[in-house]
Design an enzyme around this catalytic site. Structure first.
Site, short mmCIF file in Angstrom:
data_model
loop_
_atom_site.label_atom_id
_atom_site.label_comp_id
_atom_site.label_asym_id
_atom_site.label_seq_id
_atom_site.Cartn_x
_atom_site.Cartn_y
_atom_site.Cartn_z
CG ASP A 1 -2.15 0.87 1.04
OD1 ASP A 1 -3.23 0.31 0.83
OD2 ASP A 1 -2.01 2.12 1.08
CE1 TYR B 1 -11.79 4.03 -10.15
CE2 TYR B 1 -14.10 3.71 -10.70
CZ TYR B 1 -12.97 3.32 -10.02
OH TYR B 1 -13.02 2.21 -9.21
CG ASN C 1 -7.59 -3.75 -4.27
OD1 ASN C 1 -8.78 -3.77 -4.58
ND2 ASN C 1 -7.15 -3.07 -3.21
#
Length: 250
Positions: free
Chosen positions: A36, A151, A86
């Site tokens: 992350d 997006y 992800n």
């Protein structure tokens, strides 16, 4: 133990779908690299999992950091079997209202990030004898949504890139699929609830997007990712699996 002795790298694993996936993978026997950009969140997830997990900080849009992330994963656990792309984020804006920097940021994280992570991870998966890549696309890959131009474009690219990667690496034993979540309860929406004038009405609107009249949970998506990462889906590659409560069936 669907992932016993498997080693998985999950990006954006400090919260939401990534966190749920990391914890589920560990429960199913995998060793997990919790990656992350926010190392504090990643470390908290890794700590919650235990010795089966290690936290790594990386910005998936940065090639040097991605390369170092994959090297750290292999260095810590010795190999790599699974990559879950992800990490991602969205922002408001049309092609008219978006500024160029925001467009670049959204596309870099959501689409270029999949390219970079796969670029460095797939050779390690091939070296292991094959494995799985799961990309996070979105229902808007196929239906679109207003005021989310960057997006929508990026996630549509992820769906298309998934098909290309599946064909390119099939004979190397690497299966590549994508998951298209619908509206999933997350910190992203929690922040939006704090910003809108009527959070209750806003939530009801989100729930109403689905024929099931509810938002999904991160575990709903994590379960599909597990299926695609495991041998249960051994004949699936190049496909997008929609988990949206029926949203795209309207």
């Amino acid at each position: 133990m669907k992932l016993k002795n498997k080693i998985a790298l999950i990006t954006g694993a400090g919260a939401g779908i990534g966190e749920a996936t990391a914890k589920l993978f560990a429960q199913q026997g995998a060793k997990v690299v919790v990656a992350d950009r926010n190392i504090e969140q990643a470390q908290a997830v890794a700590d919650a999992i235990g010795e089966q997990a290690v936290a790594v900080q990386a910005d998936v849009a940065n090639a040097e950091q991605v390369k170092a992330m994959v090297e750290a994963a292999v260095g810590h656990f010795g190999a790599l079997d699974i990559l879950v792309n992800n990490a991602g984020f969205g922002t408001l804006g049309t092609v008219v209202t978006l500024d160029e920097d925001t467009w670049d940021q959204v596309v870099d994280v959501n689409l270029k990030g999949v390219f970079l992570c796969s670029k460095y991870a797939i050779p390690e998966i091939v070296r292991r004898g094959g494995g799985a890549v799961v990309n996070l696309a979105s229902t808007i890959s196929v239906v679109g949504i207003k005021d989310r131009a960057a997006y929508v474009a990026a996630k549509g690219g992820v769906a298309a890139l998934t098909r290309a990667m599946a064909l390119d690496h099939a004979l190397e034993g690497v299966r590549v699929n994508s998951v298209a979540p619908g509206v999933i309860a997350s910190s992203y929406y929690d922040r939006m609830f704090e910003q809108v004038a009527d959070p209750v009405a806003f939530k009801k609107g989100l729930e109403a997007r689905s024929p099931l009249n509810k938002m999904g949970e991160p575990t709903d998506i994590a379960n599909m990712i597990l299926f695609l990462a495991s041998d249960d889906s051994s004949f699936a590659t190049g496909a997008m699996f929609t988990v949206d409560g029926g949203y795209t069936a309207w």
